[in-house]
Design an enzyme around this catalytic site. Structure first.
Site, PDB file in Angstrom:
ATOM      1  N   ARG A   1      71.461  -9.106 -96.309  1.00 59.88           N
ATOM      2  CA  ARG A   1      72.030 -10.172 -97.132  1.00 59.88           C
ATOM      3  C   ARG A   1      71.534 -10.073 -98.563  1.00 59.88           C
ATOM      4  O   ARG A   1      70.342  -9.901 -98.804  1.00 59.88           O
ATOM      5  CB  ARG A   1      71.621 -11.523 -96.555  1.00 59.88           C
ATOM      6  CG  ARG A   1      72.052 -12.692 -97.404  1.00 59.88           C
ATOM      7  CD  ARG A   1      71.415 -13.972 -96.892  1.00 59.88           C
ATOM      8  NE  ARG A   1      69.987 -13.958 -97.066  1.00 59.88           N
ATOM      9  CZ  ARG A   1      69.284 -14.958 -97.612  1.00 59.88           C
ATOM     10  NH1 ARG A   1      69.894 -16.042 -98.018  1.00 59.88           N
ATOM     11  NH2 ARG A   1      67.979 -14.882 -97.732  1.00 59.88           N
TER      12      ARG A   1
ATOM     13  N   ARG B   1      65.557  -6.368-100.593  1.00 61.03           N
ATOM     14  CA  ARG B   1      64.506  -6.978 -99.767  1.00 61.03           C
ATOM     15  C   ARG B   1      63.933  -6.042 -98.716  1.00 61.03           C
ATOM     16  O   ARG B   1      62.733  -6.031 -98.475  1.00 61.03           O
ATOM     17  CB  ARG B   1      65.072  -8.196 -99.041  1.00 61.03           C
ATOM     18  CG  ARG B   1      65.122  -9.376 -99.922  1.00 61.03           C
ATOM     19  CD  ARG B   1      65.442 -10.616 -99.182  1.00 61.03           C
ATOM     20  NE  ARG B   1      65.371 -11.681-100.169  1.00 61.03           N
ATOM     21  CZ  ARG B   1      65.871 -12.876-100.008  1.00 61.03           C
ATOM     22  NH1 ARG B   1      66.484 -13.191 -98.894  1.00 61.03           N
ATOM     23  NH2 ARG B   1      65.759 -13.772-100.958  1.00 61.03           N
TER      24      ARG B   1
ATOM     25  N   HIS C   1      63.294 -13.851 -91.795  1.00 62.45           N
ATOM     26  CA  HIS C   1      63.770 -14.816 -92.781  1.00 62.45           C
ATOM     27  C   HIS C   1      65.234 -15.194 -92.580  1.00 62.45           C
ATOM     28  O   HIS C   1      65.608 -16.346 -92.730  1.00 62.45           O
ATOM     29  CB  HIS C   1      63.569 -14.192 -94.162  1.00 62.45           C
ATOM     30  CG  HIS C   1      63.946 -15.085 -95.299  1.00 62.45           C
ATOM     31  ND1 HIS C   1      63.358 -16.317 -95.483  1.00 62.45           N
ATOM     32  CD2 HIS C   1      64.839 -14.933 -96.319  1.00 62.45           C
ATOM     33  CE1 HIS C   1      63.867 -16.882 -96.574  1.00 62.45           C
ATOM     34  NE2 HIS C   1      64.777 -16.065 -97.079  1.00 62.45           N
TER      35      HIS C   1
ATOM     36  N   HIS D   1      61.776 -11.333 -95.142  1.00 65.11           N
ATOM     37  CA  HIS D   1      61.476 -11.629 -96.546  1.00 65.11           C
ATOM     38  C   HIS D   1      60.152 -10.956 -96.888  1.00 65.11           C
ATOM     39  O   HIS D   1      59.182 -11.086 -96.147  1.00 65.11           O
ATOM     40  CB  HIS D   1      61.369 -13.138 -96.774  1.00 65.11           C
ATOM     41  CG  HIS D   1      61.456 -13.491 -98.220  1.00 65.11           C
ATOM     42  ND1 HIS D   1      60.441 -13.217 -99.104  1.00 65.11           N
ATOM     43  CD2 HIS D   1      62.437 -14.054 -98.950  1.00 65.11           C
ATOM     44  CE1 HIS D   1      60.795 -13.609-100.308  1.00 65.11           C
ATOM     45  NE2 HIS D   1      62.009 -14.123-100.247  1.00 65.11           N
TER      46      HIS D   1
ATOM     47  N   GLU E   1      67.925 -12.833-109.597  1.00 59.92           N
ATOM     48  CA  GLU E   1      67.217 -12.513-108.356  1.00 59.92           C
ATOM     49  C   GLU E   1      67.415 -11.045-108.031  1.00 59.92           C
ATOM     50  O   GLU E   1      68.340 -10.397-108.529  1.00 59.92           O
ATOM     51  CB  GLU E   1      67.743 -13.376-107.204  1.00 59.92           C
ATOM     52  CG  GLU E   1      66.992 -14.677-107.067  1.00 59.92           C
ATOM     53  CD  GLU E   1      67.336 -15.425-105.799  1.00 59.92           C
ATOM     54  OE1 GLU E   1      68.328 -15.056-105.130  1.00 59.92           O
ATOM     55  OE2 GLU E   1      66.624 -16.377-105.479  1.00 59.92           O
TER      56      GLU E   1
HETATM   57  C1  FAD Z   1      62.316 -20.603 -96.745  1.00 60.68           C
HETATM   58  C2  FAD Z   1      63.777 -20.250 -96.908  1.00 60.68           C
HETATM   59  C3  FAD Z   1      64.311 -20.059 -98.175  1.00 60.68           C
HETATM   60  C4  FAD Z   1      65.669 -19.740 -98.338  1.00 60.68           C
HETATM   61  N1  FAD Z   1      66.189 -19.618 -99.605  1.00 60.68           N
HETATM   62  C5  FAD Z   1      67.526 -19.439 -99.741  1.00 60.68           C
HETATM   63  C6  FAD Z   1      68.132 -19.443-101.029  1.00 60.68           C
HETATM   64  O1  FAD Z   1      67.466 -19.633-102.026  1.00 60.68           O
HETATM   65  N2  FAD Z   1      69.468 -19.267-101.106  1.00 60.68           N
HETATM   66  C7  FAD Z   1      70.254 -19.077-100.015  1.00 60.68           C
HETATM   67  O2  FAD Z   1      71.467 -18.913-100.150  1.00 60.68           O
HETATM   68  N3  FAD Z   1      69.704 -19.078 -98.791  1.00 60.68           N
HETATM   69  C8  FAD Z   1      68.375 -19.264 -98.627  1.00 60.68           C
HETATM   70  N4  FAD Z   1      67.832 -19.273 -97.377  1.00 60.68           N
HETATM   71  C9  FAD Z   1      68.717 -19.163 -96.224  1.00 60.68           C
HETATM   72  C10 FAD Z   1      69.471 -20.458 -96.064  1.00 60.68           C
HETATM   73  O3  FAD Z   1      68.602 -21.540 -96.297  1.00 60.68           O
HETATM   74  C11 FAD Z   1      70.034 -20.576 -94.665  1.00 60.68           C
HETATM   75  O4  FAD Z   1      70.689 -19.405 -94.284  1.00 60.68           O
HETATM   76  C12 FAD Z   1      71.043 -21.704 -94.620  1.00 60.68           C
HETATM   77  O5  FAD Z   1      70.471 -22.889 -95.139  1.00 60.68           O
HETATM   78  C13 FAD Z   1      71.502 -21.923 -93.206  1.00 60.68           C
HETATM   79  O6  FAD Z   1      72.259 -23.092 -93.184  1.00 60.68           O
HETATM   80  P1  FAD Z   1      72.850 -23.566 -91.809  1.00 60.68           P
HETATM   81  O7  FAD Z   1      73.523 -24.860 -92.076  1.00 60.68           O
HETATM   82  O8  FAD Z   1      73.611 -22.467 -91.202  1.00 60.68           O
HETATM   83  O9  FAD Z   1      71.550 -23.788 -90.876  1.00 60.68           O
HETATM   84  P2  FAD Z   1      70.350 -24.820 -91.035  1.00 60.68           P
HETATM   85  O10 FAD Z   1      70.207 -25.332 -92.407  1.00 60.68           O
HETATM   86  O11 FAD Z   1      69.159 -24.194 -90.407  1.00 60.68           O
HETATM   87  O12 FAD Z   1      70.816 -26.030 -90.135  1.00 60.68           O
HETATM   88  C14 FAD Z   1      70.957 -25.893 -88.745  1.00 60.68           C
HETATM   89  C15 FAD Z   1      71.069 -27.273 -88.153  1.00 60.68           C
HETATM   90  O13 FAD Z   1      71.467 -27.181 -86.784  1.00 60.68           O
HETATM   91  C16 FAD Z   1      70.660 -28.041 -86.002  1.00 60.68           C
HETATM   92  N5  FAD Z   1      70.683 -27.515 -84.641  1.00 60.68           N
HETATM   93  C17 FAD Z   1      70.279 -26.282 -84.200  1.00 60.68           C
HETATM   94  N6  FAD Z   1      70.498 -26.165 -82.885  1.00 60.68           N
HETATM   95  C18 FAD Z   1      71.073 -27.333 -82.486  1.00 60.68           C
HETATM   96  C19 FAD Z   1      71.538 -27.812 -81.233  1.00 60.68           C
HETATM   97  N7  FAD Z   1      71.479 -27.067 -80.127  1.00 60.68           N
HETATM   98  N8  FAD Z   1      72.069 -29.065 -81.168  1.00 60.68           N
HETATM   99  C20 FAD Z   1      72.144 -29.853 -82.295  1.00 60.68           C
HETATM  100  N9  FAD Z   1      71.714 -29.434 -83.502  1.00 60.68           N
HETATM  101  C21 FAD Z   1      71.197 -28.194 -83.592  1.00 60.68           C
HETATM  102  C22 FAD Z   1      69.304 -27.993 -86.705  1.00 60.68           C
HETATM  103  O14 FAD Z   1      68.488 -29.069 -86.340  1.00 60.68           O
HETATM  104  C23 FAD Z   1      69.775 -28.055 -88.154  1.00 60.68           C
HETATM  105  O15 FAD Z   1      70.073 -29.394 -88.507  1.00 60.68           O
HETATM  106  C24 FAD Z   1      66.482 -19.587 -97.198  1.00 60.68           C
HETATM  107  C25 FAD Z   1      65.941 -19.765 -95.932  1.00 60.68           C
HETATM  108  C26 FAD Z   1      64.602 -20.106 -95.783  1.00 60.68           C
HETATM  109  C27 FAD Z   1      64.054 -20.312 -94.402  1.00 60.68           C
END
Ligand code: FAD
Length: 498
Positions: free
Chosen positions: A358, A267, A323, A222, A106
């Site tokens: 990032r 990026r 993103h 992104h 990547e």
């Molecule tokens: C399209 C896309 C592609 C990506 N590709 C990559 C990749 O290839 N590799 C990589 O490392 N990263 C990638 N990323 C970034 C990565 O996916 C995210 O940074 C990471 O998944 C975040 O994980 P998280 O658990 O912190 O948040 P999330 O996976 O967003 O989970 C947050 C959770 O909190 C819940 N929530 C939020 N507020 C509340 C509340 N007040 N009360 C209760 N629940 C709540 C939501 O419903 C959700 O379940 C990508 C992001 C996107 C959008």
């Protein structure tokens, strides 16, 4: 108590076992989590020609001087074990013909080190693996459909639980330790790749409780979101460029040809180059007509076709979109915030790993690494639950569409004082009702962006295009942000010089 049903929340809950954990997610597991949408993969230095130190060097380079080097070394060193841990939970990682985990390349990674599962559906595969383990874990009490609305604190300021709301009404849930794993804030922007519910609600919860937030102005755009009218915008993963896809404007010019690393430049550089083409009235496409595209990138092909584009036959129209949020709740090596009793994991946290920008595929890794460290820290704690006081219930934003278009226009890929000044004033007016979380988080991003008079990583100021000599993190609290916004009310409006 762990709040969030993405990789950060699920991994933390699992790592805490056998300690009893209540895991809250505002939607069913798998919905509304950015994790499910991750296409690229997880970065880990497990190739024969690779070492965690090389991964750390790439991470530091992308972070434009603002990474914490010790954190970068520690997280990259933890990556191979994080992959083993997931493999132990039966994550369906892709393997090469010799049975080793296959490694992709990547942008800005100097080695092939991106681990995939089910091709470009890595996030979904990881989330399903973790969700299966969570549902089978007897120490985790899963509560889906509950939204955390406030943190409870005692007279000493220690976090003692949360207030939440579900279909059956409001609830008060005490906890000996609270981990926020609520994800990012891309949904604050009209052009975003994030789930629309990702509007920084955890940042608002922490800010309202008085926590310190760091580097809020650093948003990664992104470069290649698919511009076919969908909201949120589907992503044409970076891995396509890693495998040879090229960017062209509508004159057929490969405008990245003379930029170092071309389409695989960091990026922010690619995003600004595309933004400049679009600002000059030209449209941009990603020509991804690669060999075996359907086999190697089934997710992207399906996303494109669902939006009326056949990427096997035609180039994909693209534009930059919000993103990833590098900033967040300031945490230490154990994921502890500035508030006693509160930890943060995943995109909502600012650990120091990402700096100003990032490195691709480092965020799933960061969440997996910190989940373990947070769990170890909590296991060693003797937090005592006390009676809590709560804060006012936030209302959903009434001005959602206005905030999103304002953020795109004035706090986006290219920023300047006039736009940011106007954004802060408007968001201040919206947030001063006291209860609008979206306006509040947007105000924190815009205020910090106005204060940072330089360009670094994801933050680009057309009026301060150079990197400053001194490297400083920004830190703010809700009170400081509100005081800053109030000070502007008396100041003259900044106007753009024609
Ligand atoms: C399209 C896309 C592609 C990506 N590709 C990559 C990749 O290839 N590799 C990589 O490392 N990263 C990638 N990323 C970034 C990565 O996916 C995210 O940074 C990471 O998944 C975040 O994980 P998280 O658990 O912190 O948040 P999330 O996976 O967003 O989970 C947050 C959770 O909190 C819940 N929530 C939020 N507020 C509340 C509340 N007040 N009360 C209760 N629940 C709540 C939501 O419903 C959700 O379940 C990508 C992001 C996107 C959008």
């Amino acid at each position: 108590m762990v709040i969030g049903g993405g990789v950060a929340g699920l991994a933390t809950a699992l790592r805490l076992a056998p300690l009893p954990v209540t895991l809250l997610a505002k939607a069913d597991l798998g919905l509304e989590a950015a994790t499910a949408w991750a296409q690229g993969g997880i970065a880990a230095a497990i190739g024969e020609d690779d070492r965690p130190e090389l991964h750390a060097v790439d991470t530091l380079k992308a972070g434009a001087g603002l990474c914490d080097a010790a954190v970068a070394h520690r997280v990259t060193a933890a990556a191979p074990a994080a992959i083993d841990w997931l493999a132990g939970l039966d994550a369906p990682f892709d393997h090469d013909t010799e049975g080793r985990i296959a490694l992709g390349l990547e942008a800005a990674h100097s080695r092939r080190r991106i681990v995939h599962a089910n091709g470009d559906s890595t996030g979904r595969a990881v989330l399903e693996t973790l969700a299966r383990a969570v549902r089978a874990c007897p120490s985790i009490h899963l509560m889906e459909g509950v939204r955390a609305t406030a943190l409870l604190r005692d007279a000493h300021g220690t976090v003692t639980g949360i207030a939440g709301v579900s279909a059956s009404g409001p609830a008060i849930l005490p906890a000996r330790a609270v981990v926020l794993a609520t994800g990012g804030l891309g949904g604050l922007y009209a052009s975003t790749t994030n789930p629309l519910g990702a509007v920084g609600s955890g940042l608002a919860l922490a800010a309202r409780a008085g926590a310190v937030l760091r580097d809020m102005e650093f948003v990664q755009f992104h470069p290649t979101a698919i511009a076919a009218g969908a909201d949120p915008m589907p992503l044409a993963t970076e891995a396509l460029r890693g495998e040879g896809a090229i960017l062209l404007n509508d004159r057929g010019e490969r405008f990245m040809a003379d930029v170092p690393a071309r389409e695989l430049a960091p990026r922010d550089i690619v995003a600004r180059a595309i933004f400049a083409e679009i600002a000059a009235g030209r449209s941009v496409v990603l020509d991804a007509r690669l060999e075996h595209l359907e086999h190697r990138f089934p997710g992207v092909v399906a996303l494109c076709r669902a939006n009326g584009i056949d990427p096997v036959r035609q180039p994909i129209p693209v534009r930059p979109a919000a993103h990833y949020h590098m900033g967040g709740i300031a945490v230490d090596d154990a994921g502890r915030s500035s508030l006693e009793g509160l930890w943060a994991c995943g995109e909502v946290a600012s650990t120091g790993l990402h700096g100003a920008n990032r490195l691709a595929s480092n965020s799933l890794l960061e969440a997996l690494a910190y989940a373990e460290w947070i769990a170890a820290d909590i296991a060693g704690c003797e937090a005592v639950a006390r009676d809590g006081t709560t804060h006012a219930l936030p209302r959903p934003s009434a001005s959602r569409a206005e905030i999103r278009s304002l953020m795109d226009r004035s706090v986006g890929v290219v920023r300047d004082a006039a736009g940011l000044d106007a954004a802060v004033r408007r968001l201040d007016a919206m947030a001063s009702s006291g209860a609008d979380d979206m306006a509040l988080v947007a105000l924190m991003v815009a205020s910090e962006a106005l204060k940072r008079e330089e360009s670094r990583g994801g933050h680009f100021r057309s009026d301060f295009p150079l990197v400053a000599n001194t490297v400083e993190h920004s830190r703010t609290t809700l009170d400081e942000t509100l005081a800053f916004a109030e000070s502007l009310r008396e100041a003259p409006i900044v106007r753009r010089v024609a």
